[in-house]
Design a protein around this motif. Structure first.
Motif, PDB file in Angstrom:
ATOM      1  N   ARG A  73      -1.770 -14.231   4.258  1.00 25.77           N
ATOM      2  CA  ARG A  73      -2.461 -13.512   5.338  1.00 25.77           C
ATOM      3  C   ARG A  73      -1.766 -13.738   6.685  1.00 25.77           C
ATOM      4  O   ARG A  73      -1.738 -12.856   7.541  1.00 25.77           O
ATOM      5  N   PHE A  82     -15.676   2.853   6.370  1.00 25.35           N
ATOM      6  CA  PHE A  82     -14.338   3.336   6.026  1.00 25.35           C
ATOM      7  C   PHE A  82     -14.067   3.340   4.516  1.00 25.35           C
ATOM      8  O   PHE A  82     -12.943   3.602   4.095  1.00 25.35           O
ATOM      9  N   ASN A 125      -2.009   0.126   6.742  1.00 25.47           N
ATOM     10  CA  ASN A 125      -1.473  -1.134   7.268  1.00 25.47           C
ATOM     11  C   ASN A 125      -0.591  -1.887   6.275  1.00 25.47           C
ATOM     12  O   ASN A 125      -0.468  -3.097   6.329  1.00 25.47           O
ATOM     13  N   GLU A 180     -12.547   6.688   3.039  1.00 20.41           N
ATOM     14  CA  GLU A 180     -11.193   6.851   3.599  1.00 20.41           C
ATOM     15  C   GLU A 180     -10.222   5.854   2.944  1.00 20.41           C
ATOM     16  O   GLU A 180      -9.118   6.213   2.524  1.00 20.41           O
ATOM     17  N   LEU A 181     -10.668   4.600   2.866  1.00 20.35           N
ATOM     18  CA  LEU A 181      -9.831   3.532   2.311  1.00 20.35           C
ATOM     19  C   LEU A 181      -9.486   3.790   0.851  1.00 20.35           C
ATOM     20  O   LEU A 181      -8.325   3.682   0.440  1.00 20.35           O
ATOM     21  N   THR A 238      -5.338  -7.235  10.532  1.00 17.48           N
ATOM     22  CA  THR A 238      -5.602  -5.915   9.916  1.00 17.48           C
ATOM     23  C   THR A 238      -5.076  -4.775  10.778  1.00 17.48           C
ATOM     24  O   THR A 238      -4.460  -3.840  10.278  1.00 17.48           O
ATOM     25  N   HIS A 264     -16.414  -3.605  -0.231  1.00 16.13           N
ATOM     26  CA  HIS A 264     -16.476  -2.842   1.023  1.00 16.13           C
ATOM     27  C   HIS A 264     -17.306  -1.564   0.887  1.00 16.13           C
ATOM     28  O   HIS A 264     -17.274  -0.717   1.775  1.00 16.13           O
ATOM     29  N   VAL A 323       0.050  -3.537   3.720  1.00 16.46           N
ATOM     30  CA  VAL A 323      -0.170  -4.609   2.740  1.00 16.46           C
ATOM     31  C   VAL A 323      -1.647  -5.010   2.654  1.00 16.46           C
ATOM     32  O   VAL A 323      -2.421  -4.803   3.585  1.00 16.46           O
ATOM     33  N   HIS A 324      -1.968  -5.606   1.525  1.00 17.80           N
ATOM     34  CA  HIS A 324      -3.264  -6.252   1.305  1.00 17.80           C
ATOM     35  C   HIS A 324      -3.002  -7.682   0.875  1.00 17.80           C
ATOM     36  O   HIS A 324      -2.000  -7.953   0.205  1.00 17.80           O
ATOM     37  N   GLY A 325      -3.898  -8.576   1.211  1.00 22.17           N
ATOM     38  CA  GLY A 325      -3.848  -9.941   0.683  1.00 22.17           C
ATOM     39  C   GLY A 325      -5.249 -10.459   0.449  1.00 22.17           C
ATOM     40  O   GLY A 325      -6.141 -10.237   1.277  1.00 22.17           O
ATOM     41  N   MET A 327       1.249 -11.521   6.692  1.00 21.54           N
ATOM     42  CA  MET A 327       0.842 -10.109   6.865  1.00 21.54           C
ATOM     43  C   MET A 327       0.466  -9.799   8.313  1.00 21.54           C
ATOM     44  O   MET A 327       0.748  -8.717   8.804  1.00 21.54           O
ATOM     45  N   GLY A 338      -5.871   1.543   9.038  1.00 23.27           N
ATOM     46  CA  GLY A 338      -6.030   1.989   7.646  1.00 23.27           C
ATOM     47  C   GLY A 338      -4.719   1.888   6.884  1.00 23.27           C
ATOM     48  O   GLY A 338      -4.641   1.248   5.835  1.00 23.27           O
ATOM     49  N   ARG A 355       2.581  -6.574   9.308  1.00 27.54           N
ATOM     50  CA  ARG A 355       1.829  -5.464   9.900  1.00 27.54           C
ATOM     51  C   ARG A 355       2.320  -5.115  11.306  1.00 27.54           C
ATOM     52  O   ARG A 355       2.354  -3.949  11.675  1.00 27.54           O
ATOM     53  N   TYR A 403     -12.056  -2.186  -4.369  1.00 26.87           N
ATOM     54  CA  TYR A 403     -12.611  -2.444  -3.023  1.00 26.87           C
ATOM     55  C   TYR A 403     -14.146  -2.426  -3.016  1.00 26.87           C
ATOM     56  O   TYR A 403     -14.739  -2.182  -1.967  1.00 26.87           O
ATOM     57  N   ARG A 446     -19.215  -0.271   3.811  1.00 27.14           N
ATOM     58  CA  ARG A 446     -18.507  -0.128   5.092  1.00 27.14           C
ATOM     59  C   ARG A 446     -18.217   1.343   5.363  1.00 27.14           C
ATOM     60  O   ARG A 446     -17.988   2.117   4.437  1.00 27.14           O
ATOM     61  N   LYS A 475       0.830  -1.209   0.000  1.00 27.25           N
ATOM     62  CA  LYS A 475       0.000   0.000   0.000  1.00 27.25           C
ATOM     63  C   LYS A 475       0.869   1.265   0.000  1.00 27.25           C
ATOM     64  O   LYS A 475       2.087   1.201   0.220  1.00 27.25           O
TER      65      LYS A 475
HETATM   66  P1  ATP Z   1      -6.882  -6.399   3.300  1.00 23.79           P
HETATM   67  O1  ATP Z   1      -8.205  -6.652   2.622  1.00 23.79           O
HETATM   68  O2  ATP Z   1      -6.307  -5.031   3.021  1.00 23.79           O
HETATM   69  O3  ATP Z   1      -5.876  -7.479   3.107  1.00 23.79           O
HETATM   70  P2  ATP Z   1      -8.088  -7.225   5.723  1.00 23.79           P
HETATM   71  O4  ATP Z   1      -8.712  -8.322   4.936  1.00 23.79           O
HETATM   72  O5  ATP Z   1      -7.296  -7.572   6.943  1.00 23.79           O
HETATM   73  O6  ATP Z   1      -7.119  -6.361   4.861  1.00 23.79           O
HETATM   74  P3  ATP Z   1     -10.619  -5.873   5.487  1.00 23.79           P
HETATM   75  O7  ATP Z   1     -11.634  -6.033   6.529  1.00 23.79           O
HETATM   76  O8  ATP Z   1     -10.760  -6.571   4.168  1.00 23.79           O
HETATM   77  O9  ATP Z   1      -9.182  -6.174   6.128  1.00 23.79           O
HETATM   78  O10 ATP Z   1     -10.477  -4.306   5.217  1.00 23.79           O
HETATM   79  C1  ATP Z   1      -9.825  -3.848   4.047  1.00 23.79           C
HETATM   80  C2  ATP Z   1      -8.931  -2.703   4.403  1.00 23.79           C
HETATM   81  O11 ATP Z   1      -9.737  -1.620   4.842  1.00 23.79           O
HETATM   82  C3  ATP Z   1      -7.960  -2.950   5.567  1.00 23.79           C
HETATM   83  O12 ATP Z   1      -6.754  -3.541   5.182  1.00 23.79           O
HETATM   84  C4  ATP Z   1      -7.735  -1.551   6.080  1.00 23.79           C
HETATM   85  O13 ATP Z   1      -6.735  -0.883   5.317  1.00 23.79           O
HETATM   86  C5  ATP Z   1      -9.064  -0.890   5.844  1.00 23.79           C
HETATM   87  N1  ATP Z   1      -9.867  -0.908   7.069  1.00 23.79           N
HETATM   88  C6  ATP Z   1     -10.503  -1.956   7.610  1.00 23.79           C
HETATM   89  N2  ATP Z   1     -11.128  -1.623   8.755  1.00 23.79           N
HETATM   90  C7  ATP Z   1     -10.877  -0.302   8.920  1.00 23.79           C
HETATM   91  C8  ATP Z   1     -11.255   0.652   9.902  1.00 23.79           C
HETATM   92  N3  ATP Z   1     -12.028   0.308  10.938  1.00 23.79           N
HETATM   93  N4  ATP Z   1     -10.812   1.912   9.755  1.00 23.79           N
HETATM   94  C9  ATP Z   1     -10.038   2.269   8.702  1.00 23.79           C
HETATM   95  N5  ATP Z   1      -9.656   1.420   7.744  1.00 23.79           N
HETATM   96  C10 ATP Z   1     -10.066   0.161   7.846  1.00 23.79           C
END
Ligand code: ATP
Ligand code: MG
Length: 137
Positions: free
Chosen positions: A85, A57, A112, A60-61, A91, A52, A114-116, A88, A110, A102, A49, A55, A9
């Motif tokens: 995962r 966030f 964080n 912001e995301l 989250t 999401h 990396v993504h997976g 990584m 937010g 992480r 995304y 959601r 990221k």
């Molecule tokens: P990723 O999909 O990035 O690998 P993840 O599967 O651990 O991470 P998800 O629940 O899929 O987490 O959320 C996707 C991304 O959205 C997170 O990696 C994070 O950057 C962001 N995110 C998740 N929860 C929050 C939050 N409460 N506030 C801000 N950002 C968030």
């Protein structure tokens, strides 16, 4: 063997962590089979995304993911999705296990690093989002 999609990221690229993040994956036994650097538009981040979108966030995301260059990587190996995962970590870096990417590098939930992908279905969709079959070794 399984494939998964990982992203470094904007906070990881900005802080010169590309090499170190790749090392975590390689030392964890995953093979890099495709990789590129790119800068998503806001619209592209929203599309990536889309799951999401309801959601709180989401804005912001997607703004964050379009804020700077990222690195997209296809990782291959046995149980690559779960292994990626695990490497990584959780989250939220406050909940991530010692020795994970992480825990070591993430700034916040937010930002964080990396993504997976989280399932075979999302891995297939996310790999195809960034790469054509010809670009994967
Ligand atoms: P990723 O999909 O990035 O690998 P993840 O599967 O651990 O991470 P998800 O629940 O899929 O987490 O959320 C996707 C991304 O959205 C997170 O990696 C994070 O950057 C962001 N995110 C998740 N929860 C929050 C939050 N409460 N506030 C801000 N950002 C968030
Ligand atoms: Mg996720």
């Amino acid at each position: 063997v399984e494939r998964t999609l990982s992203l470094i990221k904007p906070d990881g690229v900005e802080r010169n962590l590309i090499g170190q993040v790749l090392s975590f994956f390689e030392k964890g036994g995953l093979k890099i089979v495709a990789m590129k650097m790119l800068h998503l538009t806001k619209a592209q981040a929203e599309e990536f995304y889309i799951v999401h979108k309801e959601r709180p966030f989401y804005q912001e995301l997607t703004e964050y993911m379009a804020s700077g260059p990222i690195v997209a990587i296809v990782l291959e190996g046995e149980n690559a999705i779960a292994k990626c995962r695990e490497i990584m970590g959780a989250t939220d870096p406050a909940e991530a296990a010692e020795g994970t990417i992480r825990k070591t590098f993430a700034l916040s939930k937010g930002e964080n690093t990396v993504h997976g992908s989280d399932s075979p279905e999302s891995a297939a969709r996310e790999i195809a989002f960034f790469f054509s079959e010809l670009e994967i070794c």
